[in-house]
Structures are given as C-alpha cells and as structure tokens.
Motif scaffolding. Structure first.
Motif, short mmCIF file in Angstrom:
data_model
loop_
_atom_site.label_atom_id
_atom_site.label_comp_id
_atom_site.label_asym_id
_atom_site.label_seq_id
_atom_site.Cartn_x
_atom_site.Cartn_y
_atom_site.Cartn_z
N TYR A 155 -7.96 -7.25 10.45
CA TYR A 155 -7.44 -7.75 9.17
C TYR A 155 -8.31 -8.89 8.64
N VAL A 156 -8.56 -8.88 7.35
CA VAL A 156 -9.35 -9.92 6.70
C VAL A 156 -8.46 -10.66 5.71
N GLU A 157 -8.18 -11.90 5.97
CA GLU A 157 -7.32 -12.70 5.10
C GLU A 157 -8.07 -13.11 3.84
N ALA A 158 -7.47 -12.83 2.69
CA ALA A 158 -8.11 -13.15 1.41
C ALA A 158 -7.99 -14.63 1.07
N ASP A 159 -6.87 -15.25 1.46
CA ASP A 159 -6.63 -16.65 1.11
C ASP A 159 -6.98 -17.54 2.29
N LEU A 160 -8.27 -17.74 2.52
CA LEU A 160 -8.70 -18.52 3.67
C LEU A 160 -8.31 -19.99 3.58
N ALA A 161 -8.12 -20.50 2.37
CA ALA A 161 -7.73 -21.89 2.20
C ALA A 161 -6.34 -22.15 2.78
N ASP A 162 -5.52 -21.10 2.84
CA ASP A 162 -4.15 -21.22 3.35
C ASP A 162 -4.01 -20.61 4.74
N LYS A 188 -8.25 -3.66 17.44
CA LYS A 188 -9.09 -3.44 16.28
C LYS A 188 -9.18 -1.94 16.03
N ASP A 189 -8.86 -1.51 14.82
CA ASP A 189 -8.87 -0.07 14.54
C ASP A 189 -9.79 0.21 13.36
N PHE A 190 -9.86 1.49 12.98
CA PHE A 190 -10.82 1.92 11.97
C PHE A 190 -10.23 2.00 10.56
N VAL A 191 -8.94 1.73 10.42
CA VAL A 191 -8.30 1.91 9.11
C VAL A 191 -8.73 0.81 8.14
N VAL A 192 -8.77 -0.45 8.64
CA VAL A 192 -9.22 -1.54 7.78
C VAL A 192 -10.68 -1.31 7.40
N GLY A 193 -10.96 -1.30 6.12
CA GLY A 193 -12.30 -1.03 5.65
C GLY A 193 -12.53 0.40 5.22
N ALA A 194 -11.58 1.29 5.55
CA ALA A 194 -11.70 2.68 5.10
C ALA A 194 -11.28 2.76 3.63
N SER A 195 -11.65 3.85 2.98
CA SER A 195 -11.13 4.14 1.64
C SER A 195 -10.04 5.19 1.77
N ILE A 196 -9.18 5.29 0.75
CA ILE A 196 -8.03 6.18 0.85
C ILE A 196 -7.78 6.87 -0.48
N GLU A 197 -7.42 8.14 -0.42
CA GLU A 197 -6.94 8.91 -1.55
C GLU A 197 -5.61 9.53 -1.15
N VAL A 257 1.79 1.25 -2.95
CA VAL A 257 0.59 2.04 -3.20
C VAL A 257 -0.08 2.43 -1.88
N LYS A 258 -0.93 3.42 -1.94
CA LYS A 258 -1.61 3.91 -0.74
C LYS A 258 -2.50 2.85 -0.12
N GLU A 259 -3.02 1.93 -0.92
CA GLU A 259 -3.90 0.88 -0.38
C GLU A 259 -3.17 -0.03 0.62
N ASN A 260 -1.84 -0.03 0.58
CA ASN A 260 -1.09 -0.82 1.56
C ASN A 260 -1.33 -0.33 2.98
N LEU A 261 -1.73 0.91 3.13
CA LEU A 261 -1.94 1.48 4.47
C LEU A 261 -3.26 1.04 5.09
N ILE A 262 -4.17 0.52 4.31
CA ILE A 262 -5.50 0.19 4.84
C ILE A 262 -5.80 -1.30 4.82
N ASP A 263 -4.78 -2.13 4.58
CA ASP A 263 -5.05 -3.58 4.51
C ASP A 263 -4.92 -4.26 5.87
#
Length: 324
Positions: free
Chosen positions: A158-165, A175-184, A196-202
């Motif tokens: 997982y990569v946290e977007a809000d590093l300040a917090d 560590k798995d392969f889903v984070v960083g994958a694209s999804i349709e 949304v489907k993007e929730n599965l890859i965050d």
C-alpha cells in the motif's frame, strides 16, 4: 468504535487469569497450555501456536470472557522469558507500511493501553496483535508504552497518498501484486458511485466502510473484473474479501465465481473462456467479513487475472482482493 482494554495487571492476578484462559481452551477441546506439542517449548510460543491455529477461541467467546482471556495472554506474554528466536519470529510476522492517521482513526480499533514492560515496545505491540484474532495491523501509540491495533486490512504494498498525515504501522498482510495493477470491469451501480472497481487495487480495506468495496450494477450477465499486472507475475494464492457489515444479501452475491489467468488481453470484454481456470468458488458467501481463499497446487505465472460471476441477471460486490 474504539474498545479500550487495560493491560496493567497485578502480577499476583496473572496466574489465576492464565488458569481461566486454560479453562477456556479446554472447553473447546484443546490440550492444556502446560501440555505443549513438539513444536511448542515455551509458554509464549504455546500461546502463539494455539491462537494461530484456533483464533476462533476468542471470537466465539462472550466479550467479557474474551477480554479476560486477552488480558491473561498479554500479561503472560510480558512476564514469561522469550527466547531470541521467538522474539525475532514475532517481529518478522509484520511488515512496515505508512498509513494516514485520519484513515486509521476511522477504522475499528482496539487500543491496548500501558502494556507491561517485559519486552521492547515493538515486540510488545507485535505480540499483542499476534494473539488478538481481530488484529490486522498495529501502530505505536502516543507513548512507547502504548499500542494501537486495528482490524483494517492494509497490504504491505500500500502507498499512502497523504504522507504529511502518515504514521508508521506494521501489517500482517503480505506484499501482493494487486497494488499497482490496472483494472477493468462491469459498470458500477448508479446508487453506489463510490464503490468503484479501483477500490480493489488500492491495497487498503476499512471494514467499517462499504464504500471501500466494488459493487457492480444489477441485472448484469456474468459481472466481472480483470486485473492487468503489467507484466507476467508468479503467484499461488488469490483472496477475495466480503464486506464486514451491512446487508447480508450483498455478501451472498459472492457466488458461482470463476477465477482465470492468461497472458494476453481478451478481444471481447467479459469473455475469458480462452484463459486457464485458476480456481472457482460455488458459494454463496454467508458471513460478514468472509475471505474466500483460492490456492493453486503449484505456482502460476500470468499477466492477467479475471474474476467473474457465472450467472445472468446478477450483481457482484467484493471489497478487497489479494494475489500473491
């Protein structure tokens, strides 16, 4: 919701508390803790063995009994001698990840205040998380004597977007392969625009919020999604997570699933018949928070992975996916 369990215990009360915990185990037809298996030579390691193999011992118990048992475990963990190998093994169960404090505060947490000081801070927190079947991740509390454990599912990728917090936490998840994958995938239900489907890859799933899930529209023929890892990867496990609360009918949408793998994108969206079958789940899922685990007997190498419900006029909701 936050549950505070005090772990500041009079040492004179530790032995009766541990005996009560032993009785709880016997009620579930487990051997007493003073009769370890060949793999279990010390009391702390026995606790880890029992609770790793049967975490339901606490979950199936009344809350009051669960608290007593958990406090007994924490006290015993703190006062018993831990061999260096066990300390290292416990610490190595977890992987560091940065998580937003705001996001963490929204999860269902169990705050363990002022743990006994028989071990280093990180090992105390790791031990507390190890023996609590609800715990998926721990973070250091406001002081070195406190631990915050959470049921939030966060993969180590997982990569946290809000590093300040962000604050440093330690997760059980690999560590798995889903984070960083694209999804349709199939279209989202119009009344659930956040699912949304993007929730599965965050790489993160807050069990208290079903808007972290992916929900397809209703009345779809064989609803689906497909992951593109960008390059061929090798894995053996696929895990699919159901929502932890809300409508049980939505949990039951997880049924008649096929998981397939392939090396190239399919020419017709939703038609994965050319892919190799990785595994299937007949279902339906019947419990909140249920995790469907599909395991290949041997490692599989693939770039694409599809998940499809093999029914017409249907819908599907999943909340988290892991592939490793």
């Amino acid at each position: 919701m936050t549950l505070v369990i005090s772990a500041v215990i009079d040492v004179d009360k530790v032995i009766p508390a541990v005996i009560n915990f032993q009785k709880l185990l016997r009620l579930h037809r487990r051997r007493p803790l003073d009769q370890p298996s060949g793999r279990c030579s010390t009391f702390p390691s026995c606790l880890c063995e029992v609770l790793h193999s049967r975490p339901d011992l606490l979950l199936r118990s009344p809350v009051s009994v669960m608290k007593v048992a958990l406090v007994a475990v924490l006290a015993a963990v703190a006062i018993q001698p831990w061999p260096p190998s066990l300390v290292a093994a416990t610490a190595n169960l977890f992987r560091r990840v940065e998580v937003s404090k705001t996001r963490l505060a929204r999860s269902q947490n169990i705050e363990l205040g002022q743990l006994p000081s028989g071990l280093s801070g990180s090992v105390r927190c790791a031990a507390a998380c190890t023996v609590d079947p609800r715990c998926q991740m721990w973070c250091q509390g406001a002081s070195s004597e406190e631990c915050l454990v959470s049921d939030m599912v966060v993969t180590s990728a997982y990569v946290e977007a809000d590093l300040a917090d962000a604050t440093a936490c330690y997760t059980r998840r690999l560590k798995d392969f889903v984070v960083g994958a694209s999804i349709e995938g199939s279209p989202v239900h119009p009344n659930s625009p956040l699912r949304v489907k993007e929730n599965l890859i965050d790489g993160i799933f807050n069990r208290d919020n079903n808007d972290n899930c992916y929900r397809t529209d209703n009345n779809l023929n064989r609803p689906w999604f497909v992951l593109d890892f960008g390059t061929a990867v090798t894995f053996r496990f696929v895990k699919l997570f159901a929502q932890a609360n809300g409508s049980l009918n939505m949990v039951k949408t997880i049924a008649d699933l096929e998981v397939r793998v392939g090396m190239a994108a399919v020419p017709t969206p939703g038609d994965f018949s050319s892919y190799q079958l990785f595994g299937s789940f007949t279902g339906p899922a019947v419990e909140f928070g249920q995790v469907i685990v599909l395991e290949s007997p041997a490692p599989v190498t693939s770039r694409f992975l599809s998940v499809q419900k093999m029914q017409d006029a249907e819908r599907l909701q999943l909340c988290h996916v892991e592939v490793y």
